[in-house]
Design an enzyme around this catalytic site. Structure first.
Site, short mmCIF file in Angstrom:
data_model
loop_
_atom_site.label_atom_id
_atom_site.label_comp_id
_atom_site.label_asym_id
_atom_site.label_seq_id
_atom_site.Cartn_x
_atom_site.Cartn_y
_atom_site.Cartn_z
N ASP A 182 54.98 37.11 61.15
CA ASP A 182 54.51 38.34 60.56
C ASP A 182 55.62 38.98 59.74
OD1 ASP A 182 51.78 38.57 61.42
OD2 ASP A 182 52.57 38.74 63.44
N THR A 183 55.23 39.55 58.61
CA THR A 183 56.16 39.93 57.57
C THR A 183 55.57 41.08 56.78
OG1 THR A 183 56.79 37.60 57.37
CG2 THR A 183 57.40 39.01 55.54
N VAL A 184 56.41 41.82 56.05
CA VAL A 184 55.91 42.77 55.06
C VAL A 184 56.49 42.43 53.70
CG1 VAL A 184 55.59 44.64 56.71
CG2 VAL A 184 57.78 44.45 55.51
N LEU A 239 60.40 33.58 54.51
CA LEU A 239 60.28 34.67 53.54
C LEU A 239 60.47 34.16 52.12
CD1 LEU A 239 62.12 37.65 55.27
CD2 LEU A 239 59.81 36.77 55.60
N MET A 269 52.96 38.40 53.14
CA MET A 269 53.33 37.97 54.47
C MET A 269 52.62 36.66 54.77
SD MET A 269 50.98 40.15 57.15
CE MET A 269 50.84 38.79 58.31
#
Length: 553
Positions: free
Chosen positions: A366-368, A430, A448
């Protein structure tokens, strides 16, 4: 009356914000507005991105935080220069396969203190980016001003969003991936009420310890995280629980400026950071597609999905073979991104048949993604993450900082390219991106989604460049994901249900293992984009799959 939240995404819900002055887009509305406020106060796109990222560290703790990493692309309009910034952390001096074997581990665990074997690099990325903003972009703002909104939301609280509520409910049950986070006392003290129930959507969450940490960072600067009381708090917490990170590891860390990787795509130049970032994979997909007439396939056709999935599979195989820390291994990026190699891989793709199954891909993290652009022409594409939702689940003592578990992507097999070694950076999912035309940014975009990031970037690129969709139309459009879900033994091809069954059936007939998921699945990631037209007008998009906002100034 109880407060409830649900996702109710429809294409008609989208707007197409446009502006000449500036724009910020993130997966949470409060973060986008914080970045926009910085632009209104005269800040640069970099300042806005830092402020937004700081707020996301408070209001989106399942996806990012002070205890994670980031990667940047920054365009300096005055110099006409695009730079990459690597804010990912290196493995601790004590982080070795032997250290895990002595503790009885055959792999780096996903949760707990032994999942934390790399230095959190995010704050170092903020610091380096802000130094550039002051020195080159002419920022009139002070460092502390960029953390004001984040500190306020941590101290005074914020309403829990739908995405945060969903992941809190899942990860405090026995249904989520890895260990239930209910087992970790410090996590419960922050994210669960006195009755043990996780905070629900619309309820107010406060993080007072995190607010105090942000106040120290505001007063003392980003070095506080690596040399001050915050560093000591992190290291003391690790020592108390038998972890690996020390004050020396934190003090030795630094972010690094790099030259971006680039490949042509139609009349544009696609750019991402170099390894250990998996941007190499994104560019390899685009290098394959650039050798083919994607437009002739028709957007949304079975031929279109098949081609992009096959290009993804080819690039993923190379990523797993080569991607690691270039300080420890040679990565043949020039060959992998050469037009000749793109043509070779394109020629291998059969329009009628899948090339066959890949080895199981790692489930996504999970990422922004944060995008920002200002009136001077400066632009930022940045991703920040703590890897799995809520990272390791470990809160570093009284700092209130959730620590990432990015290091669980390391292998303990010394024969593997991504094998754990002290001082090494892990192969990273990323992958922020930009498309340049005539040397200046035209599309600032990212998503993401771990393994899904290169796939989503390929979807956005083809839909905007080849088919002329607006950024919001491209983000809204049905997406797919080739990869493995938590607990699954093999990859499948997940299609949002809005993709017609006739397309799904055609893909099955070509050998794809197809699974249908909800119409706007969060598994597809939260994408975003800012398109700068030749007129100078900025046009933004945020993803209906999240809680985001493209905010125009």
């Amino acid at each position: 009356m109880s407060t409830t939240c649900r996702y109710a995404a429809t294409a008609s819900a989208a707007i197409n914000p446009q502006s000449l002055r500036g724009m910020v887009t993130t997966p949470h509305y409060l973060a986008s507005q914080a970045g926009l406020d910085i632009l209104r106060r005269g800040g640069t796109a970099v300042d806005a991105a830092i402020a937004a990222a700081a707020v996301l560290s408070v209001v989106y703790p399942h996806m990012c935080g002070l205890g994670g990493d980031n990667f940047w692309l920054i365009y300096d309009a005055a110099k006409g220069e695009l730079k990459a910034l690597n804010g990912s952390g290196r493995a601790a001096a004590a982080a070795t396969p032997k250290a895990y074997a002595l503790r009885g581990f055959k792999a780096v665990p996903q949760r707990g203190y032994m999942a934390v074997n790399t230095v959190p690099g995010a704050v170092s990325g903020w610091g380096e980016a802000f130094a550039l903003s002051k020195a080159s972009l002419g920022s009139p703002l002070a460092w502390a001003q960029l953390l004001d909104a984040a500190q306020g939301y941590a101290q005074d609280g914020f309403a829990v969003s739908a995405s945060l509520a969903y992941w809190l409910a899942l990860d405090t049950s026995n249904q989520g991936p890895g260990r239930s986070l209910h087992q970790f006392t410090a996590f419960n003290e922050i994210f669960c009420r006195d009755d043990g129930r996780a905070y629900a959507c619309g309820e107010v969450l406060r993080q007072e310890n995190l607010a105090r940490t942000l106040a120290r960072l505001a007063q003392n600067g980003p070095d506080e995280f690596y040399h001050g009381a915050t560093a000591r708090g992190i290291a003391d917490s690790m020592m108390l629980h038998g972890g690996l990170l020390t004050v020396g590891d934190l003090a030795d860390h630094h972010a690094d400026w790099q030259d971006p990787l680039r490949v042509p795509y139609r009349d544009f130049e696609a750019c991402t950071p170099p390894p250990n970032c998996q941007g190499l994979t994104t560019l390899e997909i685009l290098n394959i597609l650039n050798q083919m007439d994607v437009r002739a396939l028709g957007e949304g056709s079975a031929d279109y999905y098949h081609l992009l999935v096959e290009a993804t599979a080819a690039a993923a195989a190379d990523r797993d073979r080569y991607l690691g820390d270039p300080d420890f291994t040679h990565i043949p990026a020039d060959r992998l991104l050469s037009p000749a190699y793109g043509r070779e891989l394109a020629a291998r793709i059969s329009p009628e048949r899948s090339a066959g199954p890949l080895p199981p891909l790692a489930p996504g993290g999970d990422t922004v993604w944060v995008g920002a652009a200002d009136a001077a022409g400066n632009a930022v594409s940045m991703l920040q993450s703590i890897y799995h939702e809520f990272g390791s689940g470990m809160v570093a003592g009284e700092t209130g900082i959730l620590l990432q578990n990015r290091g669980c992507a390391f292998s303990l097999d010394p024969a593997q390219i991504n094998c754990l070694q002290p001082g090494k950076r892990v192969a990273h999912t990323l992958s922020p991106a930009m498309l340049l035309k005539n040397g200046t940014p035209r599309l600032i975009y990212g998503s993401m989604g771990g393994q899904g990031q290169p796939q989503t970037l390929a979807a956005l690129t083809t839909r905007i460049v080849d088919f002329g969709l607006t950024p919001q139309e491209a983000v809204n459009a049905p997406r797919w994901l080739l990869g493995r879900s938590w607990g699954a033994p093999s990859n499948d091809l997940k299609l949002e249900r809005r993709i017609p069954e006739s397309v799904a059936q055609s893909l099955r007939e070509r050998g794809h293992v197809v699974r249908s998921v909800e119409d706007y699945s969060e598994a597809m990631g939260h994408a975003g984009a800012i398109l700068r037209h030749e007129s100078g007008v900025l046009q933004g998009a945020a993803d209906l799959r999240g809680d985001g906002l493209a905010a125009a100034y």
